[in-house]
Write an enzyme that holds these catalytic residues in place. Structure first.
Site, PDB file in Angstrom:
ATOM      1  N   ARG A   1       0.836  -1.195   0.000  1.00 62.11           N
ATOM      2  CA  ARG A   1       0.000   0.000   0.000  1.00 62.11           C
ATOM      3  C   ARG A   1       0.876   1.253   0.000  1.00 62.11           C
ATOM      4  O   ARG A   1       2.052   1.213   0.350  1.00 62.11           O
ATOM      5  CB  ARG A   1      -0.913   0.015   1.224  1.00 62.11           C
TER       6      ARG A   1
ATOM      7  N   LYS B   1      -1.394  -2.406   8.149  1.00 63.75           N
ATOM      8  CA  LYS B   1      -2.462  -1.874   8.978  1.00 63.75           C
ATOM      9  C   LYS B   1      -2.362  -2.455  10.381  1.00 63.75           C
ATOM     10  O   LYS B   1      -2.057  -3.620  10.567  1.00 63.75           O
ATOM     11  CB  LYS B   1      -3.819  -2.224   8.358  1.00 63.75           C
TER      12      LYS B   1
ATOM     13  N   HIS C   1      -3.565   1.990  -5.506  1.00 65.03           N
ATOM     14  CA  HIS C   1      -4.325   0.751  -5.347  1.00 65.03           C
ATOM     15  C   HIS C   1      -4.360  -0.041  -6.654  1.00 65.03           C
ATOM     16  O   HIS C   1      -4.370  -1.272  -6.643  1.00 65.03           O
ATOM     17  CB  HIS C   1      -5.753   1.057  -4.898  1.00 65.03           C
TER      18      HIS C   1
ATOM     19  N   ARG D   1      -1.400  -2.165  -6.838  1.00 64.87           N
ATOM     20  CA  ARG D   1      -1.520  -3.270  -5.879  1.00 64.87           C
ATOM     21  C   ARG D   1      -2.376  -4.397  -6.465  1.00 64.87           C
ATOM     22  O   ARG D   1      -1.993  -5.563  -6.446  1.00 64.87           O
ATOM     23  CB  ARG D   1      -2.135  -2.740  -4.581  1.00 64.87           C
TER      24      ARG D   1
ATOM     25  N   HIS E   1      -3.274  -9.856   3.715  1.00 62.95           N
ATOM     26  CA  HIS E   1      -4.679 -10.132   3.998  1.00 62.95           C
ATOM     27  C   HIS E   1      -4.775 -11.153   5.126  1.00 62.95           C
ATOM     28  O   HIS E   1      -4.127 -12.195   5.085  1.00 62.95           O
ATOM     29  CB  HIS E   1      -5.382 -10.703   2.759  1.00 62.95           C
TER      30      HIS E   1
ATOM     31  N   TYR F   1      -9.519 -11.901  -6.335  1.00 65.91           N
ATOM     32  CA  TYR F   1      -8.793 -11.820  -7.597  1.00 65.91           C
ATOM     33  C   TYR F   1      -9.017 -13.027  -8.513  1.00 65.91           C
ATOM     34  O   TYR F   1      -8.726 -12.966  -9.693  1.00 65.91           O
ATOM     35  CB  TYR F   1      -7.285 -11.701  -7.324  1.00 65.91           C
TER      36      TYR F   1
END
Length: 310
Positions: free
Chosen positions: A154, A178, A249, A252, A275, A284
């Site tokens: 990110r 995050k 993004h 990414r 994730h 995806y």
């Protein structure tokens, strides 16, 4: 003025306008989430609240997931964005903003699992070649684009890279994601070579006084923020003349999609992107299934067989 300090004022405004306690509570939750997004990208001043920032937030929630790993419903996304639009309208009406950026924000109209602007490999090469690598700023921007595409990290994560975080000999990068959770992602040898050249020959020109230790520096010698990374991508898209909307993004999602198309296991993509849920990464997989369908239709002999009466 700090944007987040105006949130309580807006909530009081909603109460005065007769909104239900439930509506005010929901707005409080949405704006708390929005404030966290702004904090992550070091956006504090109200003058930084632009349409570009709102569009980045829109894309952020478009690819957010519930606790069960499911995409947010379009209706949920609309409600969140409507709250943000109400907040920016309030800021304009009370003269905190000269213009209302939310008035130009378009709400999502239909479900989409991936951004439309997943780039093909030729467009990725065109984008990466856009900055003038003969200049210090151009070379730095080239390395930023290369790392974004190679690792799928990110924009806030690439902004946070410190010199000790990257192992150029081993080809690994320590990423703080995050919640300040750390993960290690691979970096290919070609990109490691570009980063090494940047550190030795280009980065010293950005230093102003004490070395703060971050990999990417701005013109004042300070750490580049997430918004600065986004601006680099935006400028390079203009230089490349790509006729599609591209953000950090996009790179990414393009990274993940290209790896899947080339046979990378979904679980490895999950670890690389950071994730927590495997279901999140499986967003995806429909891309490769669609490609497979096209190949099947074009090449499988059964497509050319004619039905014969029994």
């Amino acid at each position: 003025m700090d944007v987040t300090r105006l949130i309580p004022e807006y909530l009081k405004h909603m109460q005065a306008r007769g909104f239900s306690a439930h509506s005010v509570l929901n707005a409080k939750g949405v704006l708390r989430n929005f404030a966290a997004f702004l904090h992550q990208d070091r956006i504090t001043g109200i003058e930084q609240l632009t349409l570009n920032v709102l569009e980045e937030y829109q894309q952020e929630i478009a690819f957010s997931f519930t606790a069960k790993g499911r995409s947010l419903a379009i209706r949920t996304q609309e409600k969140r964005l409507s709250t943000i639009k109400g907040f920016t309208r309030f800021l304009k009406e009370h003269d905190y903003l000269v213009q209302d950026p939310g008035s130009l924000l378009k709400l999502p109209k239909k479900t989409k699992t991936l951004p439309r602007s997943i780039l093909g490999e030729p467009d990725v090469r065109k984008l990466i070649a856009a900055p003038d690598s003969r200049t210090n700023q151009g070379y730095r921007n080239r390395v930023i684009l290369e790392l974004l595409y190679d690792t799928g990290i990110r924009r806030a994560e690439i902004a946070g890279i410190r010199l000790p975080d990257i192992d150029l000999d081993g080809g690994f990068l320590l990423v703080r994601g995050k919640g300040n959770k750390e993960r290690v992602v691979p970096v290919n040898s070609r990109v490691c070579g570009l980063v090494r050249s940047y550190i030795l020959n280009v980065r010293p020109y950005f230093l102003k006084g004490n070395d703060i230790g971050h990999l990417f520096l701005n013109r004042w010698g300070d750490k580049m923020q997430g918004q600065g990374i986004w601006e680099v991508v935006r400028r390079c898209v203009l230089l490349s003349r790509l006729q599609t909307k591209v953000t950090t993004h996009t790179l990414r999602h393009t990274c993940a999609t290209h790896m899947l198309k080339n046979g990378a296991p979904v679980r490895h993509i999950q670890e690389m992107l950071g994730h927590e849920s495997l279901e999140t990464t499986q967003i995806y997989t429909h891309v490769t299934i669609t490609d497979l369908k096209e190949v099947h239709t074009k090449y499988h002999p059964s497509e050319k067989m004619q039905d014969k009466p029994v």
